[in-house]
Scaffold this active site. Structure first.
Site, short mmCIF file in Angstrom:
data_model
loop_
_atom_site.label_atom_id
_atom_site.label_comp_id
_atom_site.label_asym_id
_atom_site.label_seq_id
_atom_site.Cartn_x
_atom_site.Cartn_y
_atom_site.Cartn_z
N GLU A 113 0.85 -1.20 0.00
CA GLU A 113 0.00 0.00 0.00
C GLU A 113 0.88 1.25 0.00
OE1 GLU A 113 -2.45 1.61 -0.59
OE2 GLU A 113 -4.26 1.03 0.46
N ASP A 114 0.33 2.35 -0.50
CA ASP A 114 1.07 3.60 -0.41
C ASP A 114 0.97 4.18 1.01
OD1 ASP A 114 -1.66 4.16 -0.67
OD2 ASP A 114 -1.40 5.76 -2.14
N ASP A 117 -4.20 5.30 6.16
CA ASP A 117 -4.69 6.57 6.70
C ASP A 117 -5.73 6.24 7.78
OD1 ASP A 117 -5.33 9.28 6.92
OD2 ASP A 117 -6.61 9.29 5.17
N GLY A 119 -7.28 3.39 7.71
CA GLY A 119 -7.18 1.93 7.84
C GLY A 119 -8.35 1.19 7.22
N THR A 121 -9.47 0.99 4.09
CA THR A 121 -9.15 0.26 2.87
C THR A 121 -8.43 -1.05 3.20
OG1 THR A 121 -8.92 2.35 1.71
CG2 THR A 121 -7.99 0.41 0.62
N PHE A 166 -2.11 15.97 4.22
CA PHE A 166 -2.49 15.30 2.99
C PHE A 166 -1.29 15.36 2.06
CE2 PHE A 166 -4.23 14.42 -1.08
CZ PHE A 166 -5.06 13.35 -0.80
N ASP A 173 -1.51 10.92 -4.87
CA ASP A 173 -2.10 11.98 -5.70
C ASP A 173 -2.96 12.96 -4.92
OD1 ASP A 173 -4.25 10.02 -5.22
OD2 ASP A 173 -5.38 11.23 -6.65
N ARG A 179 1.27 12.72 -8.76
CA ARG A 179 1.85 11.40 -8.49
C ARG A 179 3.31 11.34 -8.92
NH1 ARG A 179 -2.35 7.78 -7.31
NH2 ARG A 179 -4.32 8.17 -8.37
P1 IMP Z 1 -7.62 4.73 4.19
O1 IMP Z 1 -8.67 3.76 3.74
O2 IMP Z 1 -8.22 5.95 4.83
O3 IMP Z 1 -6.53 4.11 5.04
O4 IMP Z 1 -6.96 5.35 2.90
C1 IMP Z 1 -6.26 4.61 2.01
C2 IMP Z 1 -6.12 5.31 0.67
O5 IMP Z 1 -6.49 6.71 0.71
C3 IMP Z 1 -4.67 5.30 0.29
O6 IMP Z 1 -4.33 4.12 -0.40
C4 IMP Z 1 -4.56 6.52 -0.59
O7 IMP Z 1 -4.88 6.21 -1.91
C5 IMP Z 1 -5.59 7.49 -0.03
N1 IMP Z 1 -4.94 8.46 0.88
C6 IMP Z 1 -5.00 8.53 2.22
N2 IMP Z 1 -4.27 9.55 2.71
C7 IMP Z 1 -3.71 10.13 1.64
C8 IMP Z 1 -2.82 11.26 1.48
O8 IMP Z 1 -2.35 11.91 2.44
N3 IMP Z 1 -2.46 11.55 0.21
C9 IMP Z 1 -2.90 10.87 -0.88
N4 IMP Z 1 -3.73 9.82 -0.78
C10 IMP Z 1 -4.13 9.46 0.47
#
Ligand code: IMP
Length: 189
Positions: A113-114, A117, A119, A121, A166, A173, A179
């Site tokens: 994963e990148d 955030d 969690g 996803t 962010f 992105d 990106r």
């Molecule tokens: P989560 O489900 O909130 O953990 O978010 C996961 C996805 O949200 C990541 O795989 C990113 O694609 C996107 N994301 C979360 N935070 C950021 C950020 O700071 N910059 C860019 N994309 C983000």
């Protein structure tokens, strides 16, 4: 694209196309940490031929560098996921828009994963992959933002922990742009 670097009292800023970015993690720091992660993964998965599964789109730059730092036999596949209602806030709804091309049953899966955030996803993907009967599933994320976490997810390999910004660049992105920035940073002007 015009690019100029300068060091300021508060940190490092870079001007790109009229936008100012605070650089959180520069190219050298990224390269060195990704190399370390690759070495650690190579040691841990030696003889296991891991199924590396990258979560797109955000992980594509990290993945490309990471797999070249892994020196054991592995396969690479992709999941395309969308989880965002708008450009910067999670909707909490996760959708797989493109699935794996090869089954992972009986395989040692390493999810790439990148950023973790909220969690949400990763939590969804772990449940989804578990239902496919892999031998094991572990998580490797370049970034973690612990301050925004809504659900606990196990992270086995992590590049960096960051504060609540962010961030963009190195694959991440803002509205599908930025990106291509070679560093991880956030826009300040
Ligand atoms: P989560 O489900 O909130 O953990 O978010 C996961 C996805 O949200 C990541 O795989 C990113 O694609 C996107 N994301 C979360 N935070 C950021 C950020 O700071 N910059 C860019 N994309 C983000």
């Amino acid at each position: 694209m015009s690019l100029s670097d300068e060091l300021t009292g508060s940190g490092r800023t870079t001007l790109i196309d009229g936008m100012t970015f605070e650089v959180l993690i520069d190219e050298e720091e990224l390269a060195s940490r990704v190399r370390e992660l690759g070495q650690q993964i190579s040691r841990d998965y030696d003889g296991l031929k891991p199924a590396i599964v990258a979560v797109l789109k955000g992980s594509f730059v990290f993945l490309a560098d990471l797999v070249r730092a892994i020196d054991i036999e592995c396969t690479v596949d992709f999941l395309v996921v969308s989880s965002y209602g708008d450009d910067t806030k999670s909707s909490g709804v996760v959708q797989i828009s493109s699935d794996l091309t090869t089954p992972v049953e009986g395989r040692h899966v390493l999810l790439i994963e990148d950023i973790v955030d909220t969690g949400l996803t990763m939590s969804y993907l772990l449940k989804n992959l578990d239902s496919r009967s892999p031998a094991s599933v572990k998580v490797c994320t370049l970034l973690e933002k612990p301050s925004r976490l809504k659900v606990e997810v196990p992270i086995h390999y992590k590049g960096f922990t960051i504060d609540d910004h962010f961030v963009v660049g190195y694959g991440l992105d803002y509205a599908q742009t930025m990106r291509n920035l070679p560093f991880i940073g956030y826009k300040v002007g």
